[in-house]
Design an enzyme around this catalytic site. Structure first.
Site, short mmCIF file in Angstrom:
data_model
loop_
_atom_site.label_atom_id
_atom_site.label_comp_id
_atom_site.label_asym_id
_atom_site.label_seq_id
_atom_site.Cartn_x
_atom_site.Cartn_y
_atom_site.Cartn_z
N TRP A 65 0.84 -1.21 0.00
CA TRP A 65 0.00 0.00 0.00
C TRP A 65 0.87 1.26 0.00
CZ3 TRP A 65 -4.95 1.25 -0.73
CH2 TRP A 65 -5.40 2.48 -0.29
N HIS A 66 1.87 1.28 0.86
CA HIS A 66 2.72 2.46 0.96
C HIS A 66 3.60 2.61 -0.27
CE1 HIS A 66 2.21 4.00 5.22
NE2 HIS A 66 1.35 3.00 5.11
#
Length: 128
Positions: A65-66
């Site tokens: 996600w990051h």
């Protein structure tokens, strides 16, 4: 550079497929095998092993996600490209602790060097 190629291919998709076919043919003639499904299967199996030994699935989702969150709409750069391995991305406070996930994936990357870090990070999240 790469940006010029991306822009050229965005304008002319036929050019992309023509040049891709030439490159694919050259690589095939050099003996490169195209076993993407086998590679994915092997990596998934190693991820399952990792998750059984160490239930670290949430941090793998966070890593992917990051990494994807590095996309910058103004410059059209970043995204799920494993830039999170390097500074300044890795040093951002929101990415604290993600070195743990990256380190856990290193043995898989070493065992399956054909997979890119970007694909490994995303596949680790999908498998989680």
């Amino acid at each position: 550079g790469t940006r010029a190629l991306v822009e050229a291919y965005a304008k002319d998709q036929d050019l992309f497929f023509k040049e891709y076919a030439v490159a694919h043919k050259k690589l095939s003639e050099l003996g490169v095998t195209w076993s993407g499904a086998d590679l994915e299967k092997a990596v998934r199996a190693k991820l399952v092993e990792l998750y059984r030994e160490k239930p670290c699935m949430p941090i793998m989702v966070r890593l992917a996600w990051h990494d994807a969150g590095t996309y910058d709409k103004d410059t059209k750069t970043g995204g799920a490209n494993a830039s999170i391995r390097f500074e300044p991305e890795s040093a951002y406070g929101a990415n604290a602790g993600l070195k743990i996930a990256r380190d856990l994936l290193e043995p898989i990357k070493a065992a399956c060097p054909e997979i890119s870090y970007a694909d490994l990070y995303q596949l680790a999240s999908v498998q989680a």
